[in-house]
Design a protein around this motif. Sequence first.
Motif, PDB file in Angstrom:
ATOM      1  N   SER C 125       0.627  -1.326  -0.407  1.00  0.00           N
ATOM      2  CA  SER C 125      -0.427  -0.001   0.227  1.00  0.00           C
ATOM      3  C   SER C 125       1.037   0.874   0.099  1.00  0.00           C
ATOM      4  O   SER C 125       1.910   1.561   0.904  1.00  0.00           O
ATOM      5  CB  SER C 125      -0.497  -0.124   1.138  1.00  0.00           C
ATOM      6  OG  SER C 125      -1.846   0.942   1.287  1.00  0.00           O
ATOM      7  N   PRO C 127      -0.805   4.803  -0.098  1.00  0.00           N
ATOM      8  CA  PRO C 127      -1.465   6.004   0.333  1.00  0.00           C
ATOM      9  C   PRO C 127      -0.686   7.244  -0.065  1.00  0.00           C
ATOM     10  O   PRO C 127       0.566   7.481   0.067  1.00  0.00           O
ATOM     11  CB  PRO C 127      -1.724   6.034   1.828  1.00  0.00           C
ATOM     12  CG  PRO C 127      -1.001   4.932   2.103  1.00  0.00           C
ATOM     13  CD  PRO C 127       0.231   4.430   1.233  1.00  0.00           C
ATOM     14  N   PRO C 128      -1.685   8.565  -0.099  1.00  0.00           N
ATOM     15  CA  PRO C 128      -0.923   9.835  -1.084  1.00  0.00           C
ATOM     16  C   PRO C 128      -0.463  10.738   0.488  1.00  0.00           C
ATOM     17  O   PRO C 128      -1.281  10.448   1.647  1.00  0.00           O
ATOM     18  CB  PRO C 128      -1.851  10.007  -1.531  1.00  0.00           C
ATOM     19  CG  PRO C 128      -3.383   9.492  -1.333  1.00  0.00           C
ATOM     20  CD  PRO C 128      -2.395   8.172  -0.869  1.00  0.00           C
ATOM     21  N   THR C 215       1.768   5.136  -7.901  1.00  0.00           N
ATOM     22  CA  THR C 215       0.618   3.997  -7.407  1.00  0.00           C
ATOM     23  C   THR C 215      -0.072   4.662  -6.670  1.00  0.00           C
ATOM     24  O   THR C 215      -1.502   5.002  -6.229  1.00  0.00           O
ATOM     25  CB  THR C 215       1.683   3.067  -6.837  1.00  0.00           C
ATOM     26  OG1 THR C 215       2.417   2.130  -7.371  1.00  0.00           O
ATOM     27  CG2 THR C 215       0.526   2.243  -5.573  1.00  0.00           C
ATOM     28  N   THR C 216       0.689   6.585  -6.528  1.00  0.00           N
ATOM     29  CA  THR C 216      -0.420   7.323  -5.251  1.00  0.00           C
ATOM     30  C   THR C 216      -1.142   7.821  -6.430  1.00  0.00           C
ATOM     31  O   THR C 216      -2.278   7.984  -5.395  1.00  0.00           O
ATOM     32  CB  THR C 216       0.921   7.889  -4.571  1.00  0.00           C
ATOM     33  OG1 THR C 216       1.135   8.493  -5.842  1.00  0.00           O
ATOM     34  CG2 THR C 216       1.778   7.595  -3.766  1.00  0.00           C
ATOM     35  N   GLY C 220      -3.612   3.065  -4.955  1.00  0.00           N
ATOM     36  CA  GLY C 220      -2.587   3.538  -4.145  1.00  0.00           C
ATOM     37  C   GLY C 220      -2.158   2.047  -4.032  1.00  0.00           C
ATOM     38  O   GLY C 220      -1.802   1.521  -2.575  1.00  0.00           O
TER      39      GLY C 220
END
Lengths: 435, 236, 302, 326
Positions: C125, C127-128, C215-216, C220
Amino acid sequence: MSSKARRTLLIVQAVIAVGALSLSALPAQALSPRQEVGVTSSAIKLGITLPMKGSASFGYNQLPDAMKAYFSYVNANGGVNGRKVTLVVKDDGYLPKQAIQNTQDLIGKDKVFAMVGALGTANNQAVADAVNLGRRGIPSLFINTGFSGFNNRSAYPTSSTLLPSYIMEAKMISKYVKETYADKKICLLYQDDDFGDDALVGFDKDHGNLTFTSKIAYPSLSQGVAGVPDSWVTKFKAAGCEVQIVFGVSTATLYFVMGAAKAQYGPKWILGSVGADVASINPATIPYIIGATSMSFLPSVVDPKDEYVAKFKEIHATYNSKAKFNSWALIGMNAAFLTVQALKAGGKKLTRASLLAALDSDGAKFANAGLVPLNYSKTSNVGYNGYWFGKFNSAGDLVPNDTFTYTVYTTDSGTGAVEKSSYSRPSMPAKGLPN
Amino acid sequence: MALTVSELTIHHGAICAINNVSFTVPQGQLTAVIGANGAGKTTLLRALSGLNKSTHGHATWNAHNLLHSKPESIVRHGVSHVSEGKAVIPELTVNENLELGAIWRKNKRETRETKDQITSIFPRLGERLNQRTDTLSGGERQMLAIGRALMSKPQLLLLDEPSLGLAPLVVEQIFQTIRDLTTTMGLTVVLVEQNAMGALKIADNGIVLNLGKVAVTGTAQSLIADPQVRAAYLGY
Amino acid sequence: MFQFINTLLIGITAGSIYSLMAIAIVLVWRSTRVINFAQGGLALASSFVGASILAQQISFWIALPIAMIAGALFSALTEYFLLRPLLKRSGDKGEEIFLPIIATLGLLGIIKTILNFTYGDRIGSIPPPISDKGFVVGGQVIALSPMRILILGIVLFLMVLLTFLFQRTNLGLALRASSYSPEISRLAGVRVDVIRTAGWAISGAAGAAAGILQTTNGSGAISPESFEFSLLLVFGFVAAVIGGIESLIGAVLGGLTLGVILAFILMYIGGSLVFFSAFLILIVILIVRPHGIIGVKGGRRA
Amino acid sequence: MHKVKTLRFKTGIGFFLIGLCVFFLSNVVDEWRAFQGATVAVYVVAIASIILLTGYSGQISLGHGALLGIGAYAAALAQIYAHLPIWLCFVTAVLVTAIFGALLGVAAARLSGPYLAGTTLALAVGLPSIASQFSILGGEQGISFNVGWPPLSLGADFTQYKWFFWIATIAALIMMWFLQNILSSRYGRMWRAVKSNSVAAELAGIGIGSSKVLAFTISSGVAGLAGALLAMTTNNVSPSVFPLALSFSLATGAVLSGVNTLGGVMIGSLALVAIPEIASSASNLWSESENTAMILPELIVSALLILTVFLAPKGPIEKLRARHRH
């Protein structure tokens, strides 16, 4: 390279090939022909093809271990009429071609007795078309798709589906939405194949009769392209949607709810049964789906008073301890539970024909966790035909309400009405083992 | 301080390109290596700068073994090689080509001084420092190639056919520059040339290669005077 | 108008990530004349490194550089242990670009196997690190968020850094010189082997950055069989080819061109043509300019 | 001239003998092996088309899977809408794909190295996706291509897989015979000349562009046949039959066969079918884990690829021959 040399080489290669193929053919020849394929006095071999790796595999790839956990439990308690059940799993990456190949492998090479729980609309269609299970008399039980096309008993004599059809689902959603969100602007995202097309039928004038302010069809896998989810959100927002129905696979659903959060697009979400469970894929996405509406035919996995959930959870803890007991585990164990009953009903002299006959005569009466009836009979290969609606709680689990009381609707894939069901399911057999 | 080559032999597969060649180039002198096409001149030079592998023999400069070393380390021992055909990188600017020659040198002030020196020798380069090299004429490119080699402050300069493909007037100018460099900078120079007459005219010594072997050696004057050499290589 | 601007913003963000990947591909091509099909796999492996660091509750600002360093390391190792011996063996001629492509495809398989063994069906994962909620302009939420500004900022920063590196430093000069003429560079004292490895390392870092940002910007989450990363490689490669495969600026232009055109096709025509459009854009550009937007006609042998 | 004719005659006999071997083989093996045999024959045709293009005319294609797809859709549409007999469906596949290949070849002839690789790669990703755009192509689940059951005259226990095996093998033999002849013709010499030295070839009056386009066209036609055959074995034509992975595995097969010689084509084809099978049996021996069984084949193929590239970059055949010379 001279022509002569080339020719010689080709011949040499051909001879090698002949040798290789015939050598490897020997063990296959040694098999006795009389025995029913995939069944011995001590074992039954089943096969499943489903996505195990790749973007389309999330969630689904937890099914086989859950199924195996239940089979192991049964095997440890004497098996099915003394036979141990094994499951051969093949990964098809959600590709129809690979599903065909896997099914051919399972039948031709692994020599399984029956297919069970094969997953995906396009995949099962391609397999049914290409491998010709019906003509060869090979059972494919409890197919994990809601495509109504499979509910054609004469076209698919050896197949049976498990899930309510997408037409049923769309009809029930239509009723739910019209009752809950009257006069709102309703929008739809759906996958651009038979999965989505089936849903469109369920929403149309003759069935659910739901009108959309805006609808977008996305091709399978395009959700992974940067900008694609953004473009959905932009268009739906521009259309002023207030209720957003999503008929897509879980990655598409995931991308959509995340993209919507970025653009602060906050409709009332209605997530179709196929793609709703994004939380068990990636717990980080739970905040995005809290409060969204979805549906299920099994009890909530966190229901504290359901006897099936409790027993399955207990077996799961012993035989699949590494995995979390979530909705996928429940689905997998329920499918395995049904499979064991079907195999048992097939009798001591188990054959493919006896298995199919048993499903036709007893299938509707099988004990199972479903809160919705099963509809197997000599004329029907339809499994569940209804849903209850609920919302995702703050832990990402779908619950009907605080008290876990379910309101179940049932319908058909035709133009019949959506009705409240008074069905009460058979109670759990002792020790969770079918009689 | 001299370049000593002894019993050098180089095979390209089955072909023997250089066969048991020995010679010495005294310090501060310009030695021309002449011979027909395919005599092994370029192979010899490439072996000295580490571009070709030798089969057998020795070559030393300043007690440093030139064989079995890589070109990038040989240049660090004061040997610069200007390979055949205007050895510059056309995609880079003139300045960058020059900078490239000194890329391994740590002392930036000295490098700048060397560059000033070179642009005073070749004022045309100084005027075109920021131009892309593919805008230069053939002669200018050849000068840039030599300038690039000088940027590494060599004591031994290996030049491969600097006159190739240039107009006669330009050739004369290049040869004159090479002669001047040898004298003013105290360089030791090995000049491989097809243009035997032009090369011998500016050289101190000469070596004639024939089919990979040394045919004749001597001072440049003696070679020019040698009737056999005249007949075979100088064309009169 | 509002939709038009949003589309443009979506396209530029996506395009800037393609640009980074294209730069990674161009750097490898310029260092060794090889198309590295394991680039997506290397980026994925580096992104997993980033995800595992983030999983330890360590800041994104540490995870990103470490992932880039990991990417540089993976890529350098690939060059050193796979490509260098391969190119030494096959020489300059021979099967040209086909063999390295196959070798890197083999490497891709091995990377995926390792990731599958290590992570199984677990998800990484990323995440932003800052808000990815779009800004509100005139009551409308636009497709530009602090996170997207950050993505554009990082891409821009890396491009400026790379331009500076290539145009103003000795390493850059050595990288450029070695790619145009390894022989002259060696004669000038450049350790071309080391420089090639350095080129691959920088490429690996750029690829890792592309992977993390992709991905971000997307879901994510990453998985060992990520389809998104295959797409990143394909679109990055298409962008690099559009830009003329040799040029960093070309790679950036190619990435932005591809990103913006695709965004407009998605918004105004529909999603079903998105993959085919990439092919059409490429072939139209190459028919007009067979050596890409920046490529020099009749230039270096490609 | 006479000599060439005898040579062709002898080659013909050679192919006939191979055919005979295969015929006997098809009677010994079980149904499953027959299916695998058919797959091997399909790969022979597909890999041969890549070798023709890359090994002989020096062009790169990373998108041959897409060309196979065109052939497959052409064959299926010819069957569904024009109701053509099966053999004409195969001919249609060849012709349609060849025409497409000619168009693509015109663009490709202008492109070199990485540009061509990029274009064909984008083709491999882009082309299958249009299937969902046109309902006639059947979307994700595709359309069926059914060569039907074997004629009754072949006997009642003549299985469908054996029928596939026969059709694919005969098609493969005809194609190989055709390719061998074309490579020993003046076109073959022309391609080799262009590949080894395009400048010299141009001076000798060979049109480089048209030579490349011709190679692309023929290669595409052959690929189209392979596509139709592949669709036959799966009974199905859908985008997932022709993913990017197919293009890559065909390129892999070509390298395992040796890109420069048609002679090794059987090796790569056998390898593509046998390796996953061997790998999955091996992983079943080692561990019970499903995960290993699914991952191991890919690992083995990948490792084998890298080994081939290092140990036998010109393919196993050239490697053997080189050893004999020394």
